[in-house]
Design a protein around this motif. Sequence first.
Motif, short mmCIF file in Angstrom:
data_model
loop_
_atom_site.label_atom_id
_atom_site.label_comp_id
_atom_site.label_asym_id
_atom_site.label_seq_id
_atom_site.Cartn_x
_atom_site.Cartn_y
_atom_site.Cartn_z
N GLY A 17 10.36 53.09 44.91
CA GLY A 17 11.61 53.64 44.41
C GLY A 17 11.86 53.35 42.94
O GLY A 17 12.70 53.99 42.31
N GLN A 18 11.12 52.39 42.37
CA GLN A 18 11.29 52.05 40.96
C GLN A 18 10.27 52.73 40.05
O GLN A 18 10.36 52.62 38.83
N CYS A 19 9.27 53.41 40.65
CA CYS A 19 8.24 54.05 39.82
C CYS A 19 8.60 55.50 39.56
O CYS A 19 9.52 56.06 40.16
N HIS A 20 7.85 56.13 38.64
CA HIS A 20 8.08 57.52 38.28
C HIS A 20 7.02 58.46 38.85
O HIS A 20 7.30 59.64 39.07
N ALA A 21 5.81 57.95 39.06
CA ALA A 21 4.72 58.81 39.57
C ALA A 21 3.66 57.95 40.22
O ALA A 21 3.52 56.75 39.91
N LEU A 22 2.90 58.55 41.14
CA LEU A 22 1.81 57.87 41.84
C LEU A 22 0.48 58.31 41.24
O LEU A 22 0.23 59.51 41.05
N ILE A 23 -0.39 57.34 40.96
CA ILE A 23 -1.77 57.62 40.57
C ILE A 23 -2.64 57.32 41.78
O ILE A 23 -2.67 56.19 42.26
N HIS A 24 -3.37 58.32 42.26
CA HIS A 24 -4.18 58.15 43.47
C HIS A 24 -5.57 58.78 43.24
O HIS A 24 -5.86 59.88 43.70
N PRO A 25 -6.45 58.05 42.54
CA PRO A 25 -7.75 58.62 42.16
C PRO A 25 -8.85 58.39 43.18
O PRO A 25 -10.00 58.08 42.84
N SER A 26 -8.54 58.56 44.48
CA SER A 26 -9.52 58.32 45.54
C SER A 26 -10.66 59.32 45.48
O SER A 26 -10.45 60.51 45.23
N LEU A 27 -11.87 58.83 45.74
CA LEU A 27 -13.07 59.67 45.62
C LEU A 27 -13.53 60.27 46.94
O LEU A 27 -14.32 61.21 46.94
N HIS A 28 -13.11 59.74 48.05
CA HIS A 28 -13.30 60.44 49.34
C HIS A 28 -12.27 59.92 50.33
O HIS A 28 -12.34 58.82 50.82
N ASP A 29 -11.30 60.76 50.59
CA ASP A 29 -10.15 60.39 51.41
C ASP A 29 -9.79 61.58 52.29
O ASP A 29 -9.44 62.64 51.78
N SER A 30 -9.87 61.39 53.61
CA SER A 30 -9.55 62.50 54.51
C SER A 30 -8.06 62.80 54.56
O SER A 30 -7.66 63.93 54.85
N GLY A 31 -7.25 61.78 54.29
CA GLY A 31 -5.81 61.97 54.39
C GLY A 31 -5.10 61.72 53.07
O GLY A 31 -4.94 62.60 52.24
N GLY A 32 -4.70 60.46 52.87
CA GLY A 32 -3.94 60.11 51.69
C GLY A 32 -2.49 59.82 52.04
O GLY A 32 -1.58 60.51 51.60
N TRP A 33 -2.28 58.77 52.85
CA TRP A 33 -0.93 58.42 53.30
C TRP A 33 -0.02 58.11 52.12
O TRP A 33 1.15 58.50 52.10
#
Length: 406
Positions: A301-317
């Motif tokens: 709730g305190q951040c502005h954006a998510l960085i999610h640089p996963s290289l193989h992810d079936s989902g991404g919760w």
Amino acid sequence: MRLKILLSAYACEPDKGSEPGVGWNFARHMAERHEVWVLTRSNNHQAIEDELTRNPVPGLHFIYHDLPAWARFWKRGQKGVQLYYYLWQLTAIPVVRQMHREMKFDLVQHVTFVKYWAPSALAFLDEVPFIWGPVGGGESAPLPFWPSFGLRGIIYETLRSLARRLGELDPFVRRTARRATLALATTPETASRLRRMGVQQVKIFAQLGLSEEELTLLSALPNSSHNTIVFLSLGRLLHWKGFHLGIMAFAKSGLSDAQYWILGDGPERRRLERLAKQLGVTDRVHFFGQLPRTAALELLGQCHALIHPSLHDSGGWACMEALAAGRPVICLDLGGPAVQVADETGFKVAARNPDQTVAELAEIIRQLGTSNDLWRQMGNHARQQVQQNCCWPNKVKVLSKLYRAR
């Protein structure tokens, strides 16, 4: 008309995330529309029956199956879980045949594990439509990124690729593919592999979903009140999660007054801390370790954006929860996160090689860090998208339409 449906959900437990949550929510909400029987593990019995005692669900029935004690003495926690799961599916074949003789199901569906390179007991019911999935696991880290994983990471990726290929050649898995009336693939990469295995009809369908209570909780998180822009990454610190790419991109962005918070723990933590030190950003990159969910949501709730640089992810919760909280997502154009993130809700970066990827990530970080209107606008679109596409009742409604078309 309410159909009689048999679900196979090895992982199925209320009030849990990941695969147990997928199994439970799938069954729980499907029973609102159909008469549902669920085959699951015996060790899920207590949690499921306690929940049904507190909150009965009409039309939802559970059948519990496990290998006998003498055949599972060697399984301890997650050790040996993949072999045990394989044996569990094979020993469940006579169980599901007996169930079908008694109940005459209209349709059967494999739900968990969400793994395409293992067999499903339901494929051995020849006279009933079989839906396989959602299943994933067909995603691979692009080869140019492998040298950055270190020796341990390269060995892991090599063994994973070998195990997956052996699974594709397994005669029980091949039968599962041939028998599928419809396969639900979590990503385009998995869909391609399923078609090569002979599945005639494949549809992209993410396994991720949120309950109405979870959506309410996440959507209620306020916009960040921080004067400086805060980026956040969340997950286990594993080589293939790509956190090293996030740190390098953050450093390259040149945002001297921004912060990058990393939530989670794992074997890569020390290497990532050394990387932050080498790049001179230790004063702006903060490692919080593993946190309780309430504390993690507070930081989200305190951040502005998510960085999610996963290289193989079936989902991404983490991506789904960030979008539900109104935070735009920066991810790679790979796997499950690329399915979730739209142009209006975030950024997807092509993953051709590390240098190109880091440079493009850095430019996006710089862009978001200098435009308050952009992240707010994307965040509003993100909330709307998740409400429409990721709420479990809506997902089950889509599936129910597929059932009627079989």
